[in-house]
Scaffold this active site. Structure first.
Site, short mmCIF file in Angstrom:
data_model
loop_
_atom_site.label_atom_id
_atom_site.label_comp_id
_atom_site.label_asym_id
_atom_site.label_seq_id
_atom_site.Cartn_x
_atom_site.Cartn_y
_atom_site.Cartn_z
N ASN A 147 -9.40 10.34 17.13
CA ASN A 147 -10.09 10.20 15.84
C ASN A 147 -11.61 10.14 16.01
OD1 ASN A 147 -7.38 8.23 14.59
ND2 ASN A 147 -7.92 10.27 13.95
N ALA A 168 2.08 13.38 5.52
CA ALA A 168 2.51 13.10 4.15
C ALA A 168 1.32 13.33 3.23
CB ALA A 168 3.01 11.68 4.03
N LYS A 184 -4.98 7.32 20.17
CA LYS A 184 -5.17 7.87 18.82
C LYS A 184 -6.62 7.66 18.37
CE LYS A 184 -3.78 9.52 14.80
NZ LYS A 184 -3.55 8.75 13.61
N GLY A 218 0.82 -1.22 0.00
CA GLY A 218 0.00 0.00 0.00
C GLY A 218 0.85 1.25 0.00
O1 PAF Z 1 -7.31 11.08 10.67
C1 PAF Z 1 -6.75 12.17 10.69
O2 PAF Z 1 -6.93 13.04 9.85
C2 PAF Z 1 -5.72 12.43 11.79
O3 PAF Z 1 -5.53 11.24 12.49
C3 PAF Z 1 -6.10 13.57 12.75
C4 PAF Z 1 -5.32 13.41 14.02
C5 PAF Z 1 -7.57 13.62 13.07
C6 PAF Z 1 -5.65 14.90 12.19
O4 PAF Z 1 -6.31 15.29 11.04
#
Ligand code: PAF
Length: 296
Positions: free
Chosen positions: A179, A120, A175, A7
């Site tokens: 999200n 990125a 994380k 990927g």
């Molecule tokens: O999914 C995303 O876009 C990123 O994990 C976050 C932290 C929400 C920043 O845009």
């Protein structure tokens, strides 16, 4: 090391290039049928990689899976006959829940998980921009994966900062919680991350965070509601001008990661008998948006 990147999107291309420059033998697996793919990161010279080469998959010491969560199993399945039982498999994507499926298919392989904050952006199929330096956390999912802490040095040498985390699930939950708060709301309202700091979102956001925090507690993830709230508002501030990945997926009418973000959270909420009303509503709204594309 022989490394295969499954990927080569923005993040996968970044790592492919970094490993190549660190002296490893790197090849790619992508949906494209070309035997070779060229990748250029920033202003550096483009590099040529073998693509979908069976021998490279058989020889791989490490298979780094950087496809989005909904595509992990579909992308891995055709490679299964070639993957050696010693090959380390590392999943690097937003959301949780894929490791449980991967381990069913590859029960004997070392399985590892990773999360990265590198920015990125894929400008074209061959060119990637490294938009922000970040930190990558790695850790083992199964016992064999937990014995691969030496990978910290390999990854650190290629693209710092890298930290081995003995409790990678804690980092992934943290994380995921961020999200859950940012991604569905920015996708439904088609706004930048920074817009969520406005007054009109404050009550809803606080209810969403409250539910997420209850589920984290039930999962024995040591992160107080205050710590969670602070880190969510810090990400909102630091990425104020950015569009979240789910906002972009909805904008481009691509399947989102909702099942692996809020969906995973709700699965755990059900297990603990926690009524996550606000998160359920957000989940359903994203599902409705996705379904509406099929009916046009
Ligand atoms: O999914 C995303 O876009 C990123 O994990 C976050 C932290 C929400 C920043 O845009």
């Amino acid at each position: 090391m022989n490394i295969v990147i499954l990927g080569p999107g923005a993040v996968g291309s970044l790592w492919a290039n970094a490993f190549l420059h660190a002296g490893h033998s790197v090849s790619l697996c992508s949906r494209q049928s070309a035997k070779q793919l060229s990748i250029q990161v920033d202003q550096y010279n483009a590099a040529l990689f073998a693509n979908n080469d069976k021998q490279s998959i058989q020889d791989a010491d490490l298979l780094l899976v950087t496809v989005k969560a909904p595509h992990v199993i579909t992308a891995l399945t055709p490679l299964l006959p070639q993957i050696s039982p010693d090959c380390m498999i590392m999943l690097m994507h937003n959301g949780m829940g894929t490791a449980e499926d991967v381990i069913e298919f590859l029960p004997n392989n070392p399985l590892l998980l990773a999360t990265t904050t590198h920015g990125a952006y894929r400008e074209s199929s061959q060119r990637v921009l490294h938009t922000g330096l970040g930190t990558t956390q790695l850790g083992g999912y199964n016992d064999k994966g937990k014995q691969c802490a030496f990978l910290e040095e390999v990854f650190q040498h290629a693209l710092p900062e890298v930290k081995w985390n003995h409790d990678i699930l804690h980092a992934l939950w943290h994380k995921l919680a961020i999200n859950c708060a940012i991604n569905p709301l920015t996708a439904i309202h088609q706004v930048t991350n920074g817009t969520l700091a406005q007054e009109e979102f404050s009550l809803l956001l606080s209810r969403v965070i409250d539910e997420v925090s209850q589920i984290l507690t039930a999962e024995e993830i040591r992160l107080s509601k205050k710590q969670l709230e602070d880190s969510i508002f810090k990400v909102i501030e630091l990425t104020a001008k950015n569009h979240s990945s789910m906002q972009q997926d909805v904008f481009h009418r691509r399947a989102t990661e909702i099942d692996f973000i809020t969906g995973y959270l709700l699965h755990k909420a059900k297990h603990h008998n926690i009524a996550a009303t606000e998160n359920t509503a957000l989940y359903q709204q994203i599902k409705q948006i996705e379904q509406s594309w099929n009916h046009e």
